[in-house]
Design a protein around this motif. Structure first.
Motif, PDB file in Angstrom:
ATOM      1  N   ARG A   1       0.499  -1.187  -0.894  1.00  0.00           N
ATOM      2  CA  ARG A   1       0.092   0.104   0.097  1.00  0.00           C
ATOM      3  C   ARG A   1       1.186   1.314  -0.002  1.00  0.00           C
ATOM      4  NH1 ARG A   1      -2.262  -3.850   2.295  1.00  0.00           N
ATOM      5  NH2 ARG A   1      -4.669  -4.629   1.435  1.00  0.00           N
TER       6      ARG A   1
ATOM      7  N   LEU B   1     -12.775  15.940   4.689  1.00  0.00           N
ATOM      8  CA  LEU B   1     -13.051  15.178   3.922  1.00  0.00           C
ATOM      9  C   LEU B   1     -13.942  13.697   5.182  1.00  0.00           C
ATOM     10  CD1 LEU B   1     -13.269  15.185   0.242  1.00  0.00           C
ATOM     11  CD2 LEU B   1     -15.152  16.449   1.924  1.00  0.00           C
ATOM     12  N   TRP B   2     -12.361  13.202   5.579  1.00  0.00           N
ATOM     13  CA  TRP B   2     -12.365  11.572   5.883  1.00  0.00           C
ATOM     14  C   TRP B   2     -12.805  12.067   7.233  1.00  0.00           C
ATOM     15  CZ3 TRP B   2     -12.707   7.135   5.939  1.00  0.00           C
ATOM     16  CH2 TRP B   2     -12.087   6.278   6.935  1.00  0.00           C
ATOM     17  N   VAL B   3     -11.997  12.770   8.471  1.00  0.00           N
ATOM     18  CA  VAL B   3     -13.306  13.171   9.492  1.00  0.00           C
ATOM     19  C   VAL B   3     -14.627  13.225   8.949  1.00  0.00           C
ATOM     20  CG1 VAL B   3     -13.316  15.068  11.332  1.00  0.00           C
ATOM     21  CG2 VAL B   3     -10.945  14.419  10.646  1.00  0.00           C
ATOM     22  N   ALA B   4     -15.206  14.419   8.490  1.00  0.00           N
ATOM     23  CA  ALA B   4     -16.664  14.799   7.677  1.00  0.00           C
ATOM     24  C   ALA B   4     -17.157  13.495   8.006  1.00  0.00           C
ATOM     25  CB  ALA B   4     -16.635  15.739   6.794  1.00  0.00           C
ATOM     26  N   ALA B   5     -17.123  12.580   7.242  1.00  0.00           N
ATOM     27  CA  ALA B   5     -17.566  11.611   6.918  1.00  0.00           C
ATOM     28  C   ALA B   5     -18.113  10.512   8.160  1.00  0.00           C
ATOM     29  CB  ALA B   5     -16.551  10.290   6.324  1.00  0.00           C
ATOM     30  N   HIS B   6     -16.789  10.948   8.962  1.00  0.00           N
ATOM     31  CA  HIS B   6     -16.890   9.882  10.295  1.00  0.00           C
ATOM     32  C   HIS B   6     -17.026  10.915  11.318  1.00  0.00           C
ATOM     33  CE1 HIS B   6     -16.072   6.115   8.210  1.00  0.00           C
ATOM     34  NE2 HIS B   6     -15.525   7.097   7.865  1.00  0.00           N
ATOM     35  N   LEU B   7     -17.645  11.725  11.318  1.00  0.00           N
ATOM     36  CA  LEU B   7     -17.528  12.783  12.649  1.00  0.00           C
ATOM     37  C   LEU B   7     -17.754  12.497  13.710  1.00  0.00           C
ATOM     38  CD1 LEU B   7     -15.562  14.992  13.178  1.00  0.00           C
ATOM     39  CD2 LEU B   7     -18.332  16.445  12.495  1.00  0.00           C
TER      40      LEU B   7
ATOM     41  N   ILE C   1      -7.589  18.868   2.702  1.00  0.00           N
ATOM     42  CA  ILE C   1      -8.228  18.336   1.736  1.00  0.00           C
ATOM     43  C   ILE C   1      -9.449  16.827   2.264  1.00  0.00           C
ATOM     44  CG2 ILE C   1     -10.678  18.460  -0.187  1.00  0.00           C
ATOM     45  CD1 ILE C   1      -9.646  21.092   0.105  1.00  0.00           C
TER      46      ILE C   1
ATOM     47  N   GLU D   1      -8.400  15.062   4.588  1.00  0.00           N
ATOM     48  CA  GLU D   1      -8.828  14.843   5.770  1.00  0.00           C
ATOM     49  C   GLU D   1      -9.469  15.461   6.430  1.00  0.00           C
ATOM     50  OE1 GLU D   1      -5.948  13.120   8.163  1.00  0.00           O
ATOM     51  OE2 GLU D   1      -6.818  14.161  10.108  1.00  0.00           O
TER      52      GLU D   1
ATOM     53  N   PHE E   1      -8.981  11.214   0.137  1.00  0.00           N
ATOM     54  CA  PHE E   1     -10.043  10.586   0.985  1.00  0.00           C
ATOM     55  C   PHE E   1     -10.089   8.837   1.175  1.00  0.00           C
ATOM     56  CE2 PHE E   1     -13.983   9.144   1.450  1.00  0.00           C
ATOM     57  CZ  PHE E   1     -14.569   9.237   2.855  1.00  0.00           C
TER      58      PHE E   1
ATOM     59  N   ARG F   1      -6.915   7.397   2.363  1.00  0.00           N
ATOM     60  CA  ARG F   1      -7.374   6.983   4.244  1.00  0.00           C
ATOM     61  C   ARG F   1      -8.426   5.675   4.123  1.00  0.00           C
ATOM     62  NH1 ARG F   1      -5.998  12.382   3.604  1.00  0.00           N
ATOM     63  NH2 ARG F   1      -4.684  13.329   5.260  1.00  0.00           N
ATOM     64  N   ARG F   2     -10.090   6.282   3.920  1.00  0.00           N
ATOM     65  CA  ARG F   2     -10.674   4.650   3.665  1.00  0.00           C
ATOM     66  C   ARG F   2      -9.209   3.358   2.915  1.00  0.00           C
ATOM     67  NH1 ARG F   2     -12.220   1.077   3.529  1.00  0.00           N
ATOM     68  NH2 ARG F   2     -14.485   0.038   3.751  1.00  0.00           N
ATOM     69  N   TYR F   3      -8.270   3.089   2.450  1.00  0.00           N
ATOM     70  CA  TYR F   3      -8.313   2.205   2.013  1.00  0.00           C
ATOM     71  C   TYR F   3      -6.952   1.400   2.629  1.00  0.00           C
ATOM     72  CZ  TYR F   3     -12.255   0.891  -0.071  1.00  0.00           C
ATOM     73  OH  TYR F   3     -13.914   0.148  -0.783  1.00  0.00           O
ATOM     74  N   GLY F   4      -6.492   2.261   3.308  1.00  0.00           N
ATOM     75  CA  GLY F   4      -4.876   2.356   4.330  1.00  0.00           C
ATOM     76  C   GLY F   4      -4.213   2.749   3.203  1.00  0.00           C
TER      77      GLY F   4
END
Lengths: 498, 184
Positions: free
Chosen positions: A168, A220-226, A216, A218, A424, A427-430
């Motif tokens: 990865r 968006l990633w946090v927003a999806a999992h706030l 951006i 980060e 984004f 981050r989702r897929y490591g």
């Protein structure tokens, strides 16, 4: 002696009112960023890259270094009071610091951390003064093959040492290298991956990539999992240490840098490994082993000192070799490129005012940080109450300002969003973000050095390995690559062979 | 160091578990990354191999060499990643201070944020930065769940104007003022 004189000149640069202002601004921003969750120093420096368009380099780098050091100080405040590290280097601080805070010894934990950072940063920066010119002198006549070797080392180290999955990491690096390919070939002017678009002919600006991936992606990633309804910080008074605490911690403060500094200088992931190693060391050496896990003050003091010292070590590699070992260093390297300055052995000769002004400002910044953090820690902790929507809306806002400032093109904002979405997905897929950023920043330079080296040797591959320096670097690369195999060999399994 | 690759030995059983193909695909959605890398590799290789390299080549390594290497490496990595995923390897989603991975992803927020961001890209020219930036901040805060209808726009406008002033007037980085700045 020479470096002492240069350092004195550096203080002359660092202590001018305007540069003092940048240092103060840097450490203030850095502490705030360290305290705030969701923003790391790499993202902060990336968001501030646009100032390189308006600011002269010395001031900009003084501010960036202040942010780097300040984030270390601030990060431990969040760790101790909230048990959620505001910064990856501060993970270990939570292990002992938070139990201390819960037991009503938060003030002592904060003091041990702040003084630890001060001691580590000071010792680390003194080592930087002592070692950097020597390293630079050693490497002063390195040429194209050596630069290429260093960049290969950076690529390999960042993909195989960091993160949990090599494949990865490699995927991330290749994404970065591909983005770096877009645009006109530097040597022939051939357009690559532009698909006939004139806007893409200039390539994708490093600022946009760094802001897109770090900010951006980060946000968006946090927003999806706030996290809804976060934990509350433990209220705390003004940090102070009693005599018995000082007795327990002063050795830890001095030991930390011995672990932190060398790890910062090599590409091994910045402060995470040395803070952990320091923690283990303190636990082993402590007379109060039973307290570990329940709030042992040595477990705060040592790792925090190691963390700041590793920041100084990082600067050694970045300034003398142009080798970024952490995300912050990578973004700072991008800033150097914006100014058209090549960090490396010649930096000390060509830009003495910049380098020594920067180093001297580290000492200044450290004193400012201690003054800011010791009495004001409770105030900083109030930053944790900032509503999360504002925090992440602010990140998106400043990211768009930064990307637009690059060229005044609305299209850049679209590119920024696309790269943010890539960040984004990563981050989702490591997929780690750092290899991609290093790929974009160093990829084009590496290609140029490779082609230059082969041009000199007339196409013979020997031209890549005809200096002792490059051979040494390739041996290190080989060791890194084969390390997982070597570790399985029976004679290496138990301890270290002498 | 944490070993975050969670090898799940039971993945073979899960693949035949109820839910059928949809569940299997969701379980192995990381294969999509592999596909994207493969497509990217093909793209890079096609671009490199269709390049007209004529005159300008200096030295033995031309402008196509590195893209070809990167393209082949992309194809290789995409295959290796697919193998890893099929054997049960998983990339660990990134944690964080404000990140709660126990809940499913909130796609509505992400789409809203992306939309607000794109709107800013469209509006920054005609409306100028002070207005489009304020809309970006307010819209993002709204998407993220802030519902203070008097406080939010005030903060957004203040931040936007302040930033415009700092960048445009102090740092010398020009931002479009738009009609609003024309009036003031």
């Amino acid at each position: 002696m020479d470096s002492l004189n240069s350092l004195m000149d550096g203080f002359g640069t660092a202590l001018t009112p305007i540069n003092l202002l940048w240092a103060a601004l840097g450490v203030l921003l850095g502490t705030a960023i360290g305290v705030l969750p969701g923003i790391g120093p790499a993202m902060a420096v990336a968001l501030l890259l646009p100032v390189t368009y308006g600011l002269e380099p010395t001031g900009a780098f003084i501010m960036f270094a202040g942010i780097y050091y300040g984030a270390m100080f601030g990060g431990s405040t969040t760790s101790i009071l909230l048990n959620t590290p505001g910064e990856s280097a501060a993970v270990v601080a939570a292990m002992e610091g938070h139990p201390m805070a819960k037991a009503g010894r938060g003030a002592q934990a904060l003091a041990a951390a702040a003084i630890g950072h001060f001691a580590g940063g000071m010792i680390g920066t003194i080592l930087l003064v002592a070692l950097a010119p020597a390293v630079a002198a050693l490497a002063v006549d390195i040429g194209a093959p050596d630069y290429f070797a260093i960049m290969v080392l950076a690529f390999i180290a960042v993909t195989s040492v960091l993160g949990s999955s090599r494949i990865r990491g490699l995927a991330s690096l290749l994404i970065g290298l591909t983005i770096g390919l877009v645009g006109l070939d530097q040597m022939t002017g051939q357009s690559r991956l532009t698909f006939g678009s004139l806007e893409l002919a200039d390539g994708v600006d490093v600022v946009i990539v760094a802001v897109g991936l770090f900010a951006i992606g980060e946000a968006l990633w946090v927003a999806a999992h706030l996290r809804r309804g976060g934990a509350d910080a433990i209220p705390v008074g003004r940090p102070w240490l009693g005599k018995s605490d000082v007795k327990r911690t002063w050795k830890s403060w001095l030991r930390g840098p011995l672990i932190g500094f060398p790890f910062g200088a090599i590409p091994a992931g910045g402060a995470e490994i040395p803070t952990f190693l320091s923690y283990v060391t303190e636990k082993r050496l402590s007379k109060h082993k039973e307290e570990f896990g329940k709030g042992a003050i040595e477990g705060v003091a040592g790792p925090e000192s190691a963390a700041s010292a590793s920041a100084a070590g990082t600067l050694v590699s970045m300034l003398t070799l142009g080798l970024p070992t952490t995300a912050v260093a990578a973004v700072m390297l991008a800033a150097f490129q914006q100014y058209g300055i090549q960090p490396g052995p010649l930096l000390f000769e060509r830009e003495p005012e910049l380098v020594w002004g920067l180093i001297a400002s580290l000492f200044v910044g450290m004193v400012l940080l201690l003054a800011l953090n010791l009495p004001l820690a409770p105030l900083w902790a109030k930053l944790l109450r900032i509503p999360r929507p504002y925090l992440y809306a602010g990140i998106l806002f400043f990211a768009s300002v930064g990307a637009y400032a690059v060229g005044g093109e609305a299209l850049d904002l679209v590119v920024l969003l696309v790269i943010g979405l890539i960040g984004f997905g990563m981050r989702r897929y490591g997929l780690p973000v750092l290899p991609a950023v290093i790929g974009v920043i160093l990829g084009p330079a590496a290609e140029q050095q490779l082609r230059r080296a082969l041009q000199i040797s007339d196409g013979s591959v020997v031209g890549l390995v005809n200096t002792p320096f490059s051979v040494t670097v390739y041996v290190i690369v080989l060791l890194l690559l084969t390390w997982p195999l070597l570790r399985r060999l029976p004679f290496l399994r138990r301890g270290t062979p002498s | 160091m944490m070993n975050s690759l969670e090898k799940s030995p039971s993945s073979a059983e899960e693949s035949v578990a109820p839910g059928g193909r949809g569940a299997w695909l969701r379980e192995h959605s990381e294969l999509g990354v592999s596909v994207l890398l493969f497509v990217l590799g093909i793209l890079v290789l096609t671009d490199a191999l269709t390049m007209h390299v004529e005159i300008a080549q200096r030295g033995p390594v031309g402008p196509t060499t590195v893209p070809v290497v990167v393209g082949i490496a992309l194809l290789l990595v995409s295959v290796l990643l697919a193998v890893d995923v099929l054997r049960g390897g998983r990339g660990e989603a990134e944690g964080g201070e404000d990140v709660d991975l126990s809940e499913p992803a909130d796609w509505r927020t992400v789409v809203l944020l992306a939309g607000v961001f794109l709107a800013n890209a469209v509006l920054i020219g005609p409306l100028g930065f002070p207005i489009s930036g304020a809309l970006l901040f307010w819209g993002s805060a709204y998407a993220l769940g802030s519902r203070h209808f008097s406080r939010d726009p005030l903060i957004a406008a203040g931040l936007s104007l302040f930033t415009y002033f700092v960048f445009n007037n102090l740092l010398g980085v020009p931002l479009p003022g738009g009609p609003l700045m024309g009036v003031l």
